[in-house]
Design a protein around this motif. Structure first.
Motif, PDB file in Angstrom:
ATOM      1  N   LYS A  88       0.877  -1.173   0.000  1.00 48.16           N
ATOM      2  CA  LYS A  88       0.000   0.000   0.000  1.00 48.16           C
ATOM      3  C   LYS A  88       0.913   1.221   0.000  1.00 48.16           C
ATOM      4  CE  LYS A  88      -1.999  -1.290   3.640  1.00 48.16           C
ATOM      5  NZ  LYS A  88      -2.746  -1.467   4.864  1.00 48.16           N
ATOM      6  N   GLN A  94      -1.195  -0.875  -4.419  1.00 53.53           N
ATOM      7  CA  GLN A  94      -2.426  -0.145  -4.086  1.00 53.53           C
ATOM      8  C   GLN A  94      -2.104   1.294  -3.717  1.00 53.53           C
ATOM      9  OE1 GLN A  94      -4.617  -2.170  -0.955  1.00 53.53           O
ATOM     10  NE2 GLN A  94      -3.476  -4.028  -1.478  1.00 53.53           N
ATOM     11  N   LEU A 116      -2.949   4.635  -2.116  1.00 57.96           N
ATOM     12  CA  LEU A 116      -3.896   5.133  -1.121  1.00 57.96           C
ATOM     13  C   LEU A 116      -4.139   6.627  -1.247  1.00 57.96           C
ATOM     14  CD1 LEU A 116      -2.629   3.255   2.054  1.00 57.96           C
ATOM     15  CD2 LEU A 116      -4.481   2.619   0.514  1.00 57.96           C
ATOM     16  N   LEU A 155      -4.829   6.477   6.811  1.00 59.84           N
ATOM     17  CA  LEU A 155      -4.873   5.587   5.653  1.00 59.84           C
ATOM     18  C   LEU A 155      -3.926   4.411   5.804  1.00 59.84           C
ATOM     19  CD1 LEU A 155      -5.000   8.293   2.854  1.00 59.84           C
ATOM     20  CD2 LEU A 155      -6.833   6.762   3.533  1.00 59.84           C
ATOM     21  N   PRO A 158      -0.433   3.614   5.130  1.00 59.58           N
ATOM     22  CA  PRO A 158       0.324   3.030   4.013  1.00 59.58           C
ATOM     23  C   PRO A 158       1.550   2.249   4.500  1.00 59.58           C
ATOM     24  CG  PRO A 158       0.879   5.340   4.272  1.00 59.58           C
ATOM     25  CD  PRO A 158      -0.127   5.028   5.336  1.00 59.58           C
TER      26      PRO A 158
END
Lengths: 330, 420, 304
Positions: free
Chosen positions: B174, B203, B205, B228, B230
């Protein structure tokens, strides 16, 4: 000396500029001349709002940037002629000019000036963020394609192009000095309340002045983008540029037709000369020319606020007094 | 208002005409040097100039270029208009046939247009605008890779070196992107985002931009990213924004596995280490090689000039060569190689010499090789970039491992006060 | 907005933290703006060089810290009188002549001053970014779920103290009353026998002392470089307009509002839009209530 026809100064200046490329082919000289004329024209455009209408803006870079981007985007995104971009830029700038014009009717003096700065910074940020359309902070390189429709001109042709624009803008200023609308604007500038009492449509006039000024600035923005070849948002919307347009005019003589051009000559030449002279020295000293420039600015604005026009008028008055005195004693 | 114009015309003519300099003396070869020496980019422009001057002296010790002593005609490029104007002056007044510069994308674009129009060679050492070589300009060359190359290398590092050590597959990573919004930051970040998503399926974010000169508080973004969560923060900073983000992340106890940056500014600048000391530990920055660089990995010629260059920079500035030095100096060196081969600055013969140059990685003082494409761009694979990491107030070279003696530490980054 | 956000303890902590950021940031903006609002309000001069005096304050802190190891908070005792004198000198040399001149002359004089100062700094100290790192910069205090940086907190406290002191000076002393009277009506003040030149001299000196002090205080928090003033100058104008000309309490509250807009805007919409928010706020205030939230209605046209 006193009895010279009215536009002698302009004739000498513009005529001289027209003759230069026939005699001098040095590309740097011609480049400097193009810049002098372009900055001069931009300052004249500013003068319409700031000098003749008395609406001092420090945000004219808004219109310059709009013109520059309109031209650059038209060429790079839509593959059309920059002239079309110029028209688009003028349309958008008129819109922005209307906003500023509206503000000029609500705010005075420093407040108005600050609001114009705010607008130019909002545009700067918006354009920098709108990566999808304007390439954001990366700016737009404008390709050079030889030809008139693509505004890909050689140095000599650029001199005449800039000269044509400069002469036209000079004409607009002269028109303002001698037309009815110009007299009304003078009224607005000197004493707005009195003018309004006399029945002059002050609010509308101010908006017109600002909008015209915006359109003229935008045209030069498009030209500049084609000339220099790179549109960078942090530069074309910068406060530095806005100040430059006003500065040239103030130093040359605000509210006079030739003032912006004289100011442009002095400032541009001074800057170029100082930069060339000091660039060879140790890196740390290259800021010296800006120090001199700042000091010169303070001195001129303080001691000769009517600019070069004022200085010349005083000199002329002294000559005239001297001549009269000499005749009287003869 | 009338006769006043006359003395003015005379003034202009006098001032502009007085700028004419004599052409190069026989025995000297004048190179145009265009760098930002005033304005907000001055701190980097100064380093570039230092690197150039040091390599110029090295070149002159070895017989100069084309048998003549190399000298510089210096010009200050503060903004695009001035860059174009000064390029013009260098060409017409100083009579240079080659201009070297210019560090910033906004400057190199305008200046190179002018050079190309005059059929003068423009040799760019560090601006990274990806569009630079795609404008069809014949005499424009660049030794440094463009920003897309940075993004490419960064993602390479994350996917191939970091991910396995986190026990994650690349598509499980992420990643949050944060960047300053000039062409530099945008170029690197966008290419990184693209490769991360398309080639590795990472991914994303978040992707946020800001203006590095006006940002004064990163707490909002730190808090947002903290929520979030990450694994990797890909942050391209330019100056104090890097310090601010790192310091405020620590204050807010924002934890993540690694921070990756690219370039000689922000996290890659010496100011970052000076500002944070040991608190800077762990940050990765894609850069020219620093301490820990395995000199044996260089070719013999490379080793010799590397040592000379490094010692000269040390003597002059008191520090290991910084990014700015490493871009400008070797850039000039490669120019010298081309001129040696071509024997002339005639654009066509010069071009032939440029295209014929083929040196493997490890040949230059910063480990670069040389192989130009037809558009005048030095190939990504030759412009070897290295990942450095802040370890104990120093940027140490840690990747690719065949070029380094040092190794990356703190993978993943643990708690803030445990990175010793 | 982030769909994953719900109102849980983490979010409440975040909001509290943002609140702390706002207050700390706001206090600093206030000190910078207070000098400007005084000058702007009493002298009706737009001082473009305001940010450069801030920058000079930062350099003062930097050099004293680097050369003699003096902590910025001690240098403050020297900075205030020093910048007071700098203000006096600048007034006499530059500002005095342009008080009665047109606005654009004032703008350009101060702009010329700004260019001059920026580049004197560049030539003297180079464009390198410098840092002031006193011990308290790395100290973080944790209260509940929020974190305060010690340097920021001290800067905030001192800013508020100085602002309140100035406020008291303006409200309760004779000189303060004289200054306020001059602000309201320059001509009437002269008729009443007030030496307006002395008032302006004092105002400008105080204003510069305030911003120089602010520079010293913020030096540990930001990088020090010749164009460091730029980031703050436009922002301080937004604060001043919001709070109303010459209104010190307004400057404090205006600072908090601007800080709040910045912080909240950055959090919710992303930091990319940070500046747009307060510029838009600026334009909105200018259009709908140009006297500021607390100024007298119509005062924006006075003394123009």
């Amino acid at each position: 000396m006193i009895g010279l026809p009215r536009h002698t100064g302009a004739i000498v200046l513009f005529g001289g500029a027209a003759l230069v490329p026939l005699v001098i082919r040095d590309a740097f000289f011609l480049d400097s001349l193009v810049l002098i004329l372009l900055w001069g024209a931009l300052s004249a455009a500013w003068n319409v709002a700031g000098g003749y209408a008395g609406q001092v803006s420090i945000g004219h870079a808004s219109f310059f940037g709009i013109g520059a981007y309109a031209g650059a985007l038209m060429v790079t995104r839509f593959s059309k002629s920059p002239w079309l971009g110029m028209i688009l830029g003028v349309v958008v700038s008129i819109g922005a000019g209307l906003v500023i014009g509206f503000l000029s009717n609500r705010l005075k003096g420093p407040y108005f000036a600050l609001s114009t700065i705010a607008l130019s910074q909002v545009l700067l940020i918006a354009v920098s963020r709108w990566r999808g359309f304007t390439a954001g902070g990366e700016g737009i390189p404008v390709p050079y394609r030889p030809g008139f429709a693509t505004l890909g001109l050689g140095h000599v042709a650029w001199v005449y192009m800039a000269l044509a624009v400069a002469i036209i803008y000079y004409g607009v200023e002269v028109y303002l000095e001698h037309s009815r609308i110009g007299y009304q604007l003078a009224g607005v500038r000197e004493d707005e309340d009195a003018a309004e009492a006399l029945g002059i449509a002050t609010r509308r006039l101010k908006v017109i002045a600002v909008t015209v000024s915006a359109a003229l600035t935008s045209v030069c923005g498009t030209l500049w983008a084609q000339y220099v070849g790179f549109v960078d948002p942090a530069y074309v919307f910068s406060v530095d540029l806005s100040v430059r347009f006003a500065l040239n005019t103030i130093i040359g003589g605000i509210g006079t037709a030739l003032g912006p051009y004289l100011g442009s000559i002095l400032i541009t030449v001074l800057e170029t000369y100082l930069r060339a002279t000091f660039a060879g020295m140790k890196a740390g000293f290259t800021g010296i020319y800006l120090v001199i420039y700042g000091a010169a600015l303070i001195l001129v604005v303080r001691w000769a606020p009517e600019g070069l026009t004022g200085i010349a008028a005083r000199l002329r008055a002294r000559w005239a007094a001297g001549a009269r005195g000499a005749r009287a004693h003869a | 208002m009338r006769h006043r114009a006359i003395p003015f015309v005379a003034l202009i003519v006098a001032l502009l005409a007085s700028g004419t300099h004599a052409q190069s003396l026989s025995g000297e070869y004048k190179l145009g040097v265009l760098e930002p020496l005033t304005g907000p980019l001055a701190f980097e422009g100064k380093r570039h100039l230092e690197g150039l001057e040091i390599v110029r002296d090295m070149i002159n010790e070895r017989g100069g270029v084309m048998g003549k002593k190399l000298t510089f005609a210096l010009a200050d490029a503060t903004d695009p208009t001035v860059a174009a104007s000064e390029a013009n002056r260098l060409i017409t007044r100083e009579g240079v046939k080659i201009i070297i510069g210019t560090f910033s994308s906004r400057l190199c674009g305008a200046a190179s247009e002018v050079a190309a129009r005059h059929n003068v060679i423009y040799w760019e050492t560090s601006c990274v605008d990806p569009r630079f070589n795609k404008r069809g300009l014949k005499t424009v060359y660049r030794t440094e890779i463009d920003a897309t190359g940075f993004g490419w290398y960064n993602v390479e590092f994350i996917a191939k070196h970091l991910a396995p050590r986190f026990n994650l597959k690349p598509n499980q990573i992420k990643i949050a992107f944060l960047s300053e919004d000039s062409s530099y930051g945008q170029g690197v970040t966008e290419s990184a985002r693209l490769r991360a998503k398309q080639e590795f399926g990472m991914q994303e974010l978040a992707a946020e931009y800001y203006n590095w000169t006006t940002i004064n508080d990163m707490t909002p973004i730190v808090l947002k990213l903290k929520q979030l969560n990450p694994d990797i923060v890909h942050h391209i900073g330019f100056g104090n924004d890097a310090v601010l983000f790192w310091r405020q992340s620590k204050e807010q106890n924002f934890l993540f596995k690694a921070l990756v940056h690219a370039g000689a500014t922000g996290y890659g600048g010496s100011d970052f280490g000076k500002a944070l000391g040991n608190d800077a530990n762990g940050v990765f920055a894609l850069l020219e090689p620093g301490p820990g660089f395995r000199l044996e990995a260089l070719k013999p010629e490379g080793q010799k000039i590397e040592r000379e260059f490094r010692e000269a920079v040390q003597k002059r500035t008191g520090s290991y060569p910084l990014g700015g030095h490493q871009l400008a100096g070797p850039g000039l060196w490669i120019l010298k190689l081309v001129l040696d081969r071509a024997g002339t600055d005639d654009p066509d013969k010069f071009n032939a010499a440029v295209m014929s140059l083929d040196l493997p990685v490890g040949s230059s003082m910063n480990g670069w090789g040389v192989k130009f494409s037809e558009t005048g761009q030095n190939a990504n694979e030759r412009v070897q970039h290295y990942m450095l990491q802040w370890q104990n107030s120093q940027l140490v070279t840690v990747w690719p491992e065949e070029f380094t003696t040092a190794r990356a530490k703190w993978i993943p980054l643990g708690a803030w006060d445990q990175r010793k | 907005m982030d769909p994953a956000r719900r109102l849980g303890p983490a979010q409440i902590d975040a909001v509290a933290q943002l609140g702390v950021s706002t207050v700390l940031l706001g206090g600093i903006y206030a000190l910078i703006a207070v000098g400007l609002t005084l000058i702007f309000g009493i002298m009706r001069v737009v001082n473009f060089a305001h940010g450069e005096f801030l920058m000079l304050g930062m350099y003062l802190a930097f050099w004293s810290f680097t050369l003699w190891g003096v902590d910025p908070y001690f240098i403050l005792f020297v900075a205030i009188p020093l910048f007071f004198m700098v203000g006096l000198v600048t007034y006499v040399l530059v500002m005095k002549g342009v008080i009665t001149a047109s606005h654009n002359v004032q703008i350009f004089t101060t702009f010329g001053l700004s260019i001059l100062l920026q580049n004197v700094a560049l030539v003297s100290w180079s464009g390198d970014f410098r840092f002031v790192r006193p011990w308290h910069l790395s100290v973080a205090l944790r209260v509940g779920g929020t974190t305060f940086n010690l340097s920021q907190v001290v800067a905030f406290v001192i800013s508020v103290v100085l602002t309140v002191a100035l406020f008291a000076f303006m409200k309760f002393t004779h000189t303060g009353r004289v200054m306020r009277a001059t602000a309201q009506d320059r001509d009437a003040a002269t008729l009443m026998g007030i030496d307006t030149d002395r008032v302006y001299r004092l105002t400008f000196a105080i204003g510069i002392a305030a911003v120089g002090a602010a520079g010293v205080l913020v030096a540990p928090l930001y990088s020090v470089y010749p164009t460091a003033g730029l980031q703050f100058v436009l922002l301080s104008y937004v604060v001043v307009v919001l709070g109303g000309l010459g209104d010190m309490a307004g400057a404090l509250i205006g600072s908090l509002i601007v800080a709040a807009v910045e912080v909240a805007g950055s959090y919710v919409f992303g930091i990319a839009w940070k500046e747009i928010f307060y510029f838009l706020l600026f334009i909105l205030v200018l259009v709908f209530r140009p006297a500021g939230l607390f100024g007298q209605r119509g005062s924006e046209t006075l003394g123009a």
